[in-house]
Design a protein around this motif. Structure first.
Motif, PDB file in Angstrom:
ATOM      1  N   ASN A   2       0.788  -1.220   0.084  1.00 12.08           N
ATOM      2  CA  ASN A   2       0.033   0.161  -0.055  1.00 12.08           C
ATOM      3  C   ASN A   2       0.836   1.320  -0.216  1.00 12.08           C
ATOM      4  O   ASN A   2       0.524   2.263  -0.696  1.00 12.08           O
ATOM      5  CB  ASN A   2      -0.829  -0.040   1.354  1.00 12.08           C
ATOM      6  CG  ASN A   2      -2.246  -0.918   1.051  1.00 12.08           C
ATOM      7  OD1 ASN A   2      -2.272  -1.688   0.054  1.00 12.08           O
ATOM      8  ND2 ASN A   2      -2.802  -1.404   2.079  1.00 12.08           N
TER       9      ASN A   2
ATOM     10  N   GLN B 216       2.019   6.721  -6.821  1.00 12.83           N
ATOM     11  CA  GLN B 216       0.786   7.616  -7.475  1.00 12.83           C
ATOM     12  C   GLN B 216       1.260   9.221  -7.098  1.00 12.83           C
ATOM     13  O   GLN B 216       1.145   9.729  -7.985  1.00 12.83           O
ATOM     14  CB  GLN B 216      -0.489   7.113  -6.835  1.00 12.83           C
ATOM     15  CG  GLN B 216      -1.404   8.346  -7.217  1.00 12.83           C
ATOM     16  CD  GLN B 216      -2.976   7.598  -6.781  1.00 12.83           C
ATOM     17  OE1 GLN B 216      -3.496   7.215  -7.977  1.00 12.83           O
ATOM     18  NE2 GLN B 216      -3.343   7.630  -5.662  1.00 12.83           N
ATOM     19  N   GLU B 217       1.851   9.313  -5.806  1.00 16.53           N
ATOM     20  CA  GLU B 217       2.273  10.756  -5.675  1.00 16.53           C
ATOM     21  C   GLU B 217       3.326  11.255  -6.435  1.00 16.53           C
ATOM     22  O   GLU B 217       3.290  12.342  -7.070  1.00 16.53           O
ATOM     23  CB  GLU B 217       2.927  10.717  -4.176  1.00 16.53           C
ATOM     24  CG  GLU B 217       2.939  11.825  -3.515  1.00 16.53           C
ATOM     25  CD  GLU B 217       3.541  11.773  -2.215  1.00 16.53           C
ATOM     26  OE1 GLU B 217       2.991  10.943  -1.186  1.00 16.53           O
ATOM     27  OE2 GLU B 217       4.554  12.417  -1.882  1.00 16.53           O
TER      28      GLU B 217
ATOM     29  N   GLU C 257       1.007   4.122  -2.956  1.00 16.97           N
ATOM     30  CA  GLU C 257       0.527   5.616  -2.715  1.00 16.97           C
ATOM     31  C   GLU C 257       1.649   6.587  -3.234  1.00 16.97           C
ATOM     32  O   GLU C 257       1.330   7.502  -3.621  1.00 16.97           O
ATOM     33  CB  GLU C 257       0.225   5.849  -1.072  1.00 16.97           C
ATOM     34  CG  GLU C 257      -1.182   5.147  -1.044  1.00 16.97           C
ATOM     35  CD  GLU C 257      -1.362   4.987   0.519  1.00 16.97           C
ATOM     36  OE1 GLU C 257      -0.682   5.570   1.262  1.00 16.97           O
ATOM     37  OE2 GLU C 257      -2.260   4.243   1.090  1.00 16.97           O
TER      38      GLU C 257
END
Ligand code: PLP
Length: 401
Positions: free
Chosen positions: A322, A329-330, A326
């Protein structure tokens, strides 16, 4: 020249618009007029080639896309639908009724798994789930009642490869229909050429490629496609998962670039998989020699389109998976999203998303681990740059040192 080139087959089909347009006109009608009542009756009975009755049955726009997808898969005919599940469910219900049995791969899309596990038993259809890579296990699961062998060419999400030619031999021997979901490997693999009876796609993925719609298709013999559309007994006609004409026209336009996109998806995925494996990450990709079915898959694919754009990484724990998704994606390396075949890389942890329909114990048995991330590698122009940026994310999260 190759004997069978699916991209050439698509390219060779020409349709013009009403006023000489380079794209076919979109049929913006749900119903069609007839000059005589007799022709209407004959069309209803299915005897009037070239006449349209009602758009749940067929429409000119849908027929264009049907023809292009049949040409791509090398089948006599095809029937597009409003989603991939809208192709899978009527196909299986057309082939099976109360008392019938299906032998299915246990590593399939979670929605298909849920349909076979939870829904079809309500109709008296039973399914045995097997390890599809073991042909002896598949054959041993066949009973007197079995009607269908079901698998995905490359399975979701574990990327297991089904030996379609081997399964086709078993299907012929036992007089079963081999139904193959080829969503992960359009153009690369042509299941009908390897002996499959029916080929299904979720068009939502690579074929449409722009993540703006859901869609599906069933490709098969004229007889089978006609049976799906039969006004009295056809599962597609009667359950009504019809694709809208406006959508089929837009999917058709995207299909025109599928060959270019598949080459780039495959190129980028192979590049990343090789680099990730080299630095010690647990990488699964059918193009890697370490993949248990690499040799087999190399004989099944058209090398022009490669080993596909799907790969998995196991980073150990769900927390790490996870955090990595994340952070990626950032950094604009992709989106934390289900689905696949988009220009942008998409990633998700299948155990908690697309395969969450599969009970935990069964996930463990099939090797679907907590830390597994499924990647649909995008069309990035400079994949080395992407690799370097992904490495930085992994080092920051101490997944790599
Ligand atoms: N088959 C495969 C391999 C899939 O991955 C999916 C969706 O994720 C489907 C079928 C279902 O397609 P749709 O979502 O278009 O109904």
């Amino acid at each position: 020249m190759k004997n069978f080139n699916p991209a050439d087959n698509i390219q060779d089909l020409q349709y013009f618009g009403e006023f000489g347009g380079v794209n076919p006109s979109i049929s913006d009608s749900s119903t069609y007029t007839f000059l005589s009542a007799k022709t209407m009756f004959d069309t209803f009975e299915g005897n009037m080639e070239g006449c349209y009755l009602y758009s749940r049955h067929s429409s000119p726009s849908n027929l264009y896309l049907d023809k292009a997808l049949a040409a791509m898969e090398g089948t006599e005919s095809a029937n597009v639908s409003a989603s991939g599940m809208g192709a899978i469910t009527p196909t299986l219900l057309q082939l099976c009724g109360t008392g019938d049995h299906i032998v299915s791969s246990r590593t399939i899309y979670g929605g298909t798994y849920a349909f076979l596990k939870n829904f079809t038993p309500r109709l008296g259809i039973k399914t045995t789930f097997v390890d599809i890579t073991k042909l002896d296990v598949v054959e041993a699961a066949i009973t007197q009642e079995t009607k269908v062998l079901y698998c995905e060419t490359v399975s979701n999400p574990l990327l297991e490869v089904a030996d379609i030619a081997g399964l086709a031999k078993i299907a012929k021997r036992h007089n079963l229909k081999l139904v193959v979901d080829n969503t992960f490997s359009p153009l690369s693999v042509s299941p009908a050429k390897l002996g499959a009876d029916i080929v299904i796609h979720s068009l939502t993925k690579y074929i449409n490629g722009s993540s703006d719609t859901v869609g599906g298709v069933t490709c098969g013999s004229q007889e089978f496609i006609d049976s799906l559309k039969n006004v009295n007994s056809g599962a597609s006609m009667l359950l009504g998962p019809t694709m809208d004409s406006l959508r089929s026209a837009s999917v058709m336009k995207n299909l025109r670039t599928l060959h270019l996109r598949m080459k780039q998806h495959s190129h980028n995925a192979l590049y990343l998989a090789e680099r990730f494996e080299k630095v010690g990450l647990k990488t699964v990709y059918p193009g890697l020699k370490s993949h248990p079915s690499h040799k087999l898959y190399a004989t099944m694919i058209d090398p022009e389109y490669g080993f596909g754009g799907m790969m998995t990484l196991d980073v150990g724990t769900l927390e790490k998976a996870n955090a990595l998704m994340e952070l990626m994606q950032e950094k604009n390396l992709g989106y934390l999203a289900v689905s696949l075949g988009f220009y942008k890389t998409l990633f998700s942890a299948p155990g908690t998303s697309t395969s969450s329909e599969i009970p935990m114990q069964e996930q463990i048995e099939m090797g679907l681990t907590d830390g597994l991330i499924r990647f649909s590698i995008g069309l990035d122009n400079d994949i080395e740059r992407t690799y370097q940026m992904m490495m930085k994310c992994m080092i920051k999260l101490k997944i790599l040192t």
